[in-house]
Design an enzyme around this catalytic site. Structure first.
Site, PDB file in Angstrom:
ATOM      1  N   GLU A   1       0.816  -1.216   0.000  1.00 16.18           N
ATOM      2  CA  GLU A   1       0.000   0.000   0.000  1.00 16.18           C
ATOM      3  C   GLU A   1       0.852   1.269   0.000  1.00 16.18           C
ATOM      4  OE1 GLU A   1      -2.890  -0.068  -0.714  1.00 16.18           O
ATOM      5  OE2 GLU A   1      -4.066  -1.619   0.288  1.00 16.18           O
TER       6      GLU A   1
ATOM      7  N   HIS B   1      -3.119   2.815   8.339  1.00 18.64           N
ATOM      8  CA  HIS B   1      -4.136   2.167   7.503  1.00 18.64           C
ATOM      9  C   HIS B   1      -4.519   0.851   8.162  1.00 18.64           C
ATOM     10  CE1 HIS B   1      -6.186   0.056   4.368  1.00 18.64           C
ATOM     11  NE2 HIS B   1      -5.163  -0.727   4.064  1.00 18.64           N
TER      12      HIS B   1
ATOM     13  N   HIS C   1      -7.791  -2.448   8.645  1.00 16.39           N
ATOM     14  CA  HIS C   1      -8.961  -3.145   8.123  1.00 16.39           C
ATOM     15  C   HIS C   1      -9.987  -3.311   9.249  1.00 16.39           C
ATOM     16  CE1 HIS C   1      -6.464  -5.203   4.687  1.00 16.39           C
ATOM     17  NE2 HIS C   1      -6.500  -3.889   4.601  1.00 16.39           N
TER      18      HIS C   1
ATOM     19  N   TYR D   1     -20.320  14.084  17.539  1.00 19.41           N
ATOM     20  CA  TYR D   1     -19.592  15.335  17.275  1.00 19.41           C
ATOM     21  C   TYR D   1     -18.091  15.150  17.067  1.00 19.41           C
ATOM     22  CZ  TYR D   1     -18.360  15.319  22.292  1.00 19.41           C
ATOM     23  OH  TYR D   1     -17.887  14.980  23.545  1.00 19.41           O
TER      24      TYR D   1
ATOM     25  N   TYR E   1      -9.137  22.932  22.848  1.00 17.06           N
ATOM     26  CA  TYR E   1      -9.272  21.818  23.772  1.00 17.06           C
ATOM     27  C   TYR E   1      -7.926  21.319  24.267  1.00 17.06           C
ATOM     28  CZ  TYR E   1     -10.571  17.203  25.555  1.00 17.06           C
ATOM     29  OH  TYR E   1     -10.731  16.087  26.339  1.00 17.06           O
TER      30      TYR E   1
END
Length: 236
Positions: free
Chosen positions: A97, A115, A117, A136, A232
């Site tokens: 990938e 990445h 699955h 949110y 935050y």
């Protein structure tokens, strides 16, 4: 919102000219990459050798190798490529990938890519073209998470589809495949993956009760949260 940029022709951002990273810097980054990859398996986001992780150190991208179980990776297995895909470190073949990882680094300010699955996220990718605004925390990923249309793994087509879905976002779903997130650090990229999987699980759970439809947030409500998230934390 996610900051996106385009590299110049040599794979570097405008004005960016990183010196080759010191070996000890690469080794520390590799150790953190391996720990992150093992965490994806330990927490059920991947099975076997599925999924992959990378981190950018200067103009070198360290990436998990193809087909090697994460618990077998050792310090000497360090695997790295240049931004054009040329292998510059190690002898193990990089993940299949790699085109997706490099596309992210060339198009954004990413320093780490994860990445997976993940089961719930992959399930959602088969049902919708965008994860409904069930929570949110979508704001922490730049907004509604899009689904990149299916393409064969490891192809430039998949990388192209992924980049379109990732526009102004730090996460996307890959149809019938999995997830991709990026961040300024490996912990941040991993946390975004975990948040995405949790939101997908939440939506699937809320949607499973017959005769009931989940209440969704509006784009305006998510935008308001995005503004609050900017301040935050502890500010350090």
């Amino acid at each position: 919102m996610a900051e996106q940029r385009r590299d110049t022709g040599d794979g570097r951002g405008a004005g960016e000219r990183d010196a080759p990273p010191a070996r000890e810097v690469l080794e520390r980054a590799w150790d953190e990459l391996v720990a992150t990859a093992r965490r994806t398996a330990a927490e059920g986001l991947v099975v076997g050798t599925s999924g992959n992780v990378s981190v950018r150190v200067g103009d070198t991208v360290l990436v998990t190798p193809s087909g090697v179980p994460y618990d077998r990776l050792a310090p000497g297995d360090l695997c790295g490529v240049a931004l054009d895909g040329r292998q510059v470190l190690g002898s193990l073949v990089p993940t299949s990938e790699l085109p997706m990882h490099l596309a992210v680094y060339r198009a954004t300010d990413a320093r780490a890519v994860v990445h997976t699955h993940a089961v719930h996220a992959t399930a959602v990718s088969t049902l919708v073209t965008e994860l409904p605004l069930i929570h949110y925390m979508a704001a922490a990923l730049g907004g509604p998470v899009r689904v990149a249309p299916y393409a064969t793994y490891g192809t430039e087509k998949l990388a192209e589809n992924m980049l379109r879905a990732l526009r102004d976002r730090t996460a996307c779903l890959l149809q019938n495949h999995g997830t991709l997130t990026y961040g300024a650090t490996l912990p941040q990229a991993y946390d975004r993956t975990a948040q995405l999987e949790w939101m997908c699980r939440l939506w699937l759970t809320a949607s499973s009760l017959p005769g009931h439809t989940p209440t969704l947030l509006t784009p305006e409500q998510v935008t308001e949260v995005a503004e609050r998230l900017e301040g935050y934390g502890q500010g350090r």
